[in-house]
Design an enzyme around this catalytic site. Structure first.
Site, PDB file in Angstrom:
ATOM      1  N   ARG A  63      38.723  31.990  53.100  1.00  0.00           N
ATOM      2  CA  ARG A  63      38.594  31.686  51.626  1.00  0.00           C
ATOM      3  C   ARG A  63      38.093  33.035  50.797  1.00  0.00           C
ATOM      4  O   ARG A  63      38.629  33.622  49.880  1.00  0.00           O
ATOM      5  CB  ARG A  63      37.647  30.670  51.347  1.00  0.00           C
ATOM      6  N   HIS A  67      40.365  35.061  47.886  1.00  0.00           N
ATOM      7  CA  HIS A  67      39.589  35.355  46.496  1.00  0.00           C
ATOM      8  C   HIS A  67      39.249  36.788  46.298  1.00  0.00           C
ATOM      9  O   HIS A  67      39.501  37.155  45.224  1.00  0.00           O
ATOM     10  CB  HIS A  67      38.153  34.515  46.487  1.00  0.00           C
ATOM     11  N   HIS A 191      44.139  25.069  53.721  1.00  0.00           N
ATOM     12  CA  HIS A 191      42.966  23.907  53.537  1.00  0.00           C
ATOM     13  C   HIS A 191      42.944  23.203  54.710  1.00  0.00           C
ATOM     14  O   HIS A 191      42.332  22.111  54.620  1.00  0.00           O
ATOM     15  CB  HIS A 191      43.366  23.441  52.428  1.00  0.00           C
TER      16      HIS A 191
END
Ligand code: HEM
Ligand SMILES: *[C@@H]1O[C@H](CO)[C@@H](O)[C@H](O)[C@H]1NC(C)=O
Ligand SMILES: *[C@@H]1O[C@H](CO)[C@@H](O)[C@H](O)[C@H]1NC(C)=O
Ligand SMILES: CC(=O)N[C@H]1CO[C@H](CO)[C@@H](O)[C@@H]1O
Length: 320
Positions: A63, A67, A191
């Protein structure tokens, strides 16, 4: 550029012979071959050790890369600490991002080996790839040469998708970064690792669309389970699928069972434009792995800083 053309050429030939992707734009697989040959080895060891003590960090590292790349490009802007809390990481969108210490640790070891050579942005990209690999996902070649950026502003995180977006919003936002619907679904497959806190989805559990009901696209038993779980507090974490530390296709099974955790997950199954892609990934893990590889390589090249556009930070949390 601080590297020998000859060494580069040799390595390039070896890599070409083995069929490995060599370069993507300004980036190159052999970027550190002469200046810091053990960079991949060092990052992999650091990630491996971190995951041995906490397997959930694989999700955190993946993640982190997302980001980083979606805001101002893959330039390690996410890592900057600002005493006045105005950096990217201070945004609510960045809350709960994990893995900063792993990057610090790899950077520290690399500074000892080859001071001032390896960018924090490259470390993030390699660490995310290794995290996926250790979690059972596909391996892909990470080309290097990203420079670290000199800007990290909380307001730039507007470029991150909120979990309340529907498929139309997601398709639009990913298109702004050059990704089509298939790449959106492949990347959302990230995910398969990790969890979300109740704050990220509790608007779906009651009073959805001011109807006093839960989001109708959710399985009703799943809604009950989530309500019970979230009674313990808004920071309680729920895995996206049953195997939160395993990179597999269970995330896509969850969407088919109407047990997608975020609105932005389930919407991929509700929309006919993306439902067929979810179905094909669930049936054919190899196609998911291969599309995920390609999409990650592409994500890792978003708005790369070259030459004077960036720097090699000495401390990943501070501009030089
Ligand atoms: C499609 C749009 C996306 C949205 C709306 C979204 C949103 C979110 C949210 C809200 C969380 C949970 C944060 C929390 O509650 O603590 C999360 C977690 C996560 N996201 Fe995404 N995400 C998206 C795409 C991606 C992509 C493209 C990647 C990587 C390639 C990614 C990787 C992850 C991972 C691995 C976690 C789990 C983190 C952990 O367990 O520490 N996400 N995402
Ligand atoms: C998606 O969300 C937008 C903005 O919130 C809304 O205008 C649109 O009708 C929604 N589309 C679908 C297919 O639900
Ligand atoms: C959780 O957040 C919601 C808003 O999203 C709020 O209404 C509720 O009071 C919070 N619950 C707790 C236990 O903090
Ligand atoms: C890890 C980190 O720096 N998280 C920050 C995310 O943003 C919130 C504010 O919304 C900060 O309180 C967290 O410290």
């Amino acid at each position: 550029m601080m590297k020998s053309c000859f060494g580069d050429l040799m390595l390039t030939m070896v890599l070409l012979a083995s069929g490995v992707r060599v370069s993507f734009g300004a980036l190159s697989s052999s970027y550190y071959a002469m200046t810091c040959p053990f960079v991949e080895f060092t990052v992999r060891n650091t990630v491996s050790q971190a995951l041995q003590s906490d397997p959930t960090l694989a999700a955190g590292l993946l993640r982190l890369h997302f980001h980083d790349c979606f805001v101002q490009g893959c330039d390690a802007s996410i890592l900057i600490d600002a005493s006045d809390k105005t950096a990217e990481k201070d945004s609510p969108a960045n809350e709960s991002i994990r893995g900063y210490e792993v990057i610090d640790q790899a950077k520290q070891m690399l500074e000892a080996q080859c001071p001032g050579v390896v960018s924090c942005a490259d470390i993030i990209a390699i660490a995310a790839r290794d995290a996926v690999l250790f979690a059972g996902g596909p391996y892909y070649d990470v080309a290097n040469g990203r420079k670290d950026g000199r800007r990290s502003r909380i307001e730039d995180t507007i470029n991150l998708p909120p979990p309340t977006l529907n498929s139309t919003g997601l398709i639009q936002m990913f298109a702004q970064h050059g990704f089509n619907a298939q790449e959106l679904v492949a990347l959302s497959g990230a995910h398969t690792l990790g969890a979300a806190r109740c704050v990220s989805f509790n608007q779906r559990l009651s009073n959805f669309d001011s109807t006093n009901e839960a989001d109708p696209t959710m399985d009703s038993n799943y809604v009950r389970m989530l309500r019970r779980t979230c009674n313990t507090g808004n920071n309680t974490q729920v895995g996206f699928d049953y195997t939160r530390n395993r990179f597999d296709v269970n995330y896509f099974y969850a969407l088919q069972a109407r047990m997608g955790l975020l609105m932005s997950d389930q919407t991929l199954y509700s929309d006919p434009r993306t439902q067929s892609i979810v179905n094909s990934y669930s049936m054919d893990p190899r196609s998911f792995f291969s599309d995920f590889q390609q999409a990650m390589i592409k994500m890792g090249t978003l708005d790369i800083k070259e030459g004077n556009q960036g720097e090699i930070r000495l401390n990943c949390r501070k501009f030089n």
